[in-house]
Design a protein around this motif. Sequence first.
Motif, short mmCIF file in Angstrom:
data_model
loop_
_atom_site.label_atom_id
_atom_site.label_comp_id
_atom_site.label_asym_id
_atom_site.label_seq_id
_atom_site.Cartn_x
_atom_site.Cartn_y
_atom_site.Cartn_z
N LYS A 1 0.84 -1.20 0.00
CA LYS A 1 0.00 0.00 0.00
C LYS A 1 0.88 1.25 0.00
O LYS A 1 1.99 1.25 0.53
CB LYS A 1 -0.92 0.03 1.23
CG LYS A 1 -1.63 -1.28 1.52
CD LYS A 1 -2.59 -1.67 0.41
CE LYS A 1 -3.31 -2.97 0.76
NZ LYS A 1 -4.19 -3.45 -0.32
N MET A 2 0.33 2.30 -0.60
CA MET A 2 1.05 3.57 -0.64
C MET A 2 0.05 4.71 -0.48
O MET A 2 -1.05 4.65 -1.04
CB MET A 2 1.81 3.72 -1.96
CG MET A 2 2.70 4.92 -2.04
SD MET A 2 3.77 4.85 -3.51
CE MET A 2 4.61 6.43 -3.34
N GLU A 3 0.41 5.70 0.29
CA GLU A 3 -0.49 6.83 0.53
C GLU A 3 -0.73 7.60 -0.77
O GLU A 3 0.21 7.91 -1.51
CB GLU A 3 0.11 7.77 1.57
CG GLU A 3 -0.78 8.97 1.86
CD GLU A 3 -0.14 9.97 2.80
OE1 GLU A 3 -0.76 11.02 3.07
OE2 GLU A 3 0.99 9.71 3.26
N LEU A 4 -1.99 7.90 -1.03
CA LEU A 4 -2.37 8.68 -2.20
C LEU A 4 -2.39 10.15 -1.82
O LEU A 4 -3.25 10.60 -1.07
CB LEU A 4 -3.74 8.24 -2.71
CG LEU A 4 -4.30 9.00 -3.92
CD1 LEU A 4 -3.50 8.69 -5.16
CD2 LEU A 4 -5.77 8.65 -4.13
N LYS A 5 -1.45 10.91 -2.35
CA LYS A 5 -1.41 12.34 -2.08
C LYS A 5 -2.44 13.05 -2.96
O LYS A 5 -3.14 12.44 -3.75
CB LYS A 5 -0.01 12.90 -2.32
CG LYS A 5 1.07 12.29 -1.45
CD LYS A 5 2.37 13.04 -1.65
CE LYS A 5 3.49 12.47 -0.78
NZ LYS A 5 3.96 11.14 -1.27
N ASP A 6 -2.52 14.36 -2.85
CA ASP A 6 -3.45 15.15 -3.66
C ASP A 6 -2.88 15.30 -5.06
O ASP A 6 -1.92 16.04 -5.28
CB ASP A 6 -3.64 16.53 -3.00
CG ASP A 6 -4.66 17.39 -3.78
OD1 ASP A 6 -5.24 16.88 -4.76
OD2 ASP A 6 -4.86 18.55 -3.39
N TRP A 7 -3.48 14.59 -6.02
CA TRP A 7 -2.96 14.62 -7.39
C TRP A 7 -3.39 15.85 -8.16
O TRP A 7 -3.05 16.00 -9.33
CB TRP A 7 -3.40 13.35 -8.12
CG TRP A 7 -2.61 12.13 -7.72
CD1 TRP A 7 -1.80 12.01 -6.64
CD2 TRP A 7 -2.54 10.88 -8.41
NE1 TRP A 7 -1.23 10.76 -6.58
CE2 TRP A 7 -1.68 10.05 -7.66
CE3 TRP A 7 -3.14 10.38 -9.56
CZ2 TRP A 7 -1.39 8.73 -8.05
CZ3 TRP A 7 -2.85 9.08 -9.94
CH2 TRP A 7 -1.98 8.26 -9.20
N LYS A 8 -4.11 16.75 -7.53
CA LYS A 8 -4.54 17.97 -8.20
C LYS A 8 -3.46 19.05 -8.16
O LYS A 8 -3.55 20.04 -8.89
CB LYS A 8 -5.81 18.53 -7.56
CG LYS A 8 -7.04 17.65 -7.74
CD LYS A 8 -8.24 18.29 -7.07
CE LYS A 8 -9.49 17.44 -7.23
NZ LYS A 8 -10.67 18.05 -6.56
N THR A 9 -2.49 18.89 -7.29
CA THR A 9 -1.52 19.96 -7.09
C THR A 9 -0.09 19.47 -7.27
O THR A 9 0.23 18.30 -7.04
CB THR A 9 -1.64 20.55 -5.66
OG1 THR A 9 -1.41 19.51 -4.70
CG2 THR A 9 -3.03 21.12 -5.44
#
Length: 271
Positions: free
Chosen positions: A141-149
């Motif tokens: 598993k890997m943390e999903l960061k904010d892909w909008k920025t």
Amino acid sequence: MSYLSRENVSLPDGLWKQIDSAVVETARRILTGRRFLPVFGPLGIGTESVSVDDAKNIAEVSKDGITVTKGRTYVELPLINADFTLLARDLESSSKSGIPVSMASVTAAAETCAVNEDRMIYFGNKNFGYEGLLSASGTRKMELKDWKTGENAFSDVAAAIGMLAEKNLYGPYALAVSPDLYVDLQRLQPSTGLLESDRIARLVDRHLYMSPVLGKKKAVLVCSNPANMDLVIGQDMITAYLEQVNLNHNFRVLESVLLRIKQKDAVIVFE
């Protein structure tokens, strides 16, 4: 009599060909799992189960004159199916007028099968004990960061590829994302002149796929080498004849498929 029972109905010339074409074209348009998973088969509708090996633990074990294979299980290939009906009046009208029979109901059934296949690939089926890429135990598993920025999306995928490489998993890589994340990637990255999706696609050799089945805020990166995983196909998607009811003809689109994950380290789920 064949398994598909096609000989039990007399259809207008060319109609079976139209049905088969509609099913194949619909499947190709919708399916994403088959675009990056190695395919094993088709093995035939009579194949009911296949072996699933744990690549890390597969070995023959002997004791007291008995030898078994450790790390191997046998799993049933599930059937995926959806039914549709062609109305007798429509068939008769088509034969007299020459106007093609509408393939709307055929396409709808094929769409249902295709969506259910991808859903099995990504999420498995808890009720029947099947694991998918995002639901299998033992995957990383890997943390999903904010892909909008910023470069969060690019950095996440690059870091995940690094994690795979550390396990000697060198590709090919593929990334499947939910529609909302795919939209987040459709922006120009300052100073590069490239869409974020283009930059990420280059990391995975253009194997970037958007699948509505994933819902929202979901992504999975895999090393899709056949040694790590594959998609077993017993019967590829095809149409069978069921019966005539109230003069109308009932059909079934069906297939048998199974995702095999042989190396859990080859799957990274963003969450």
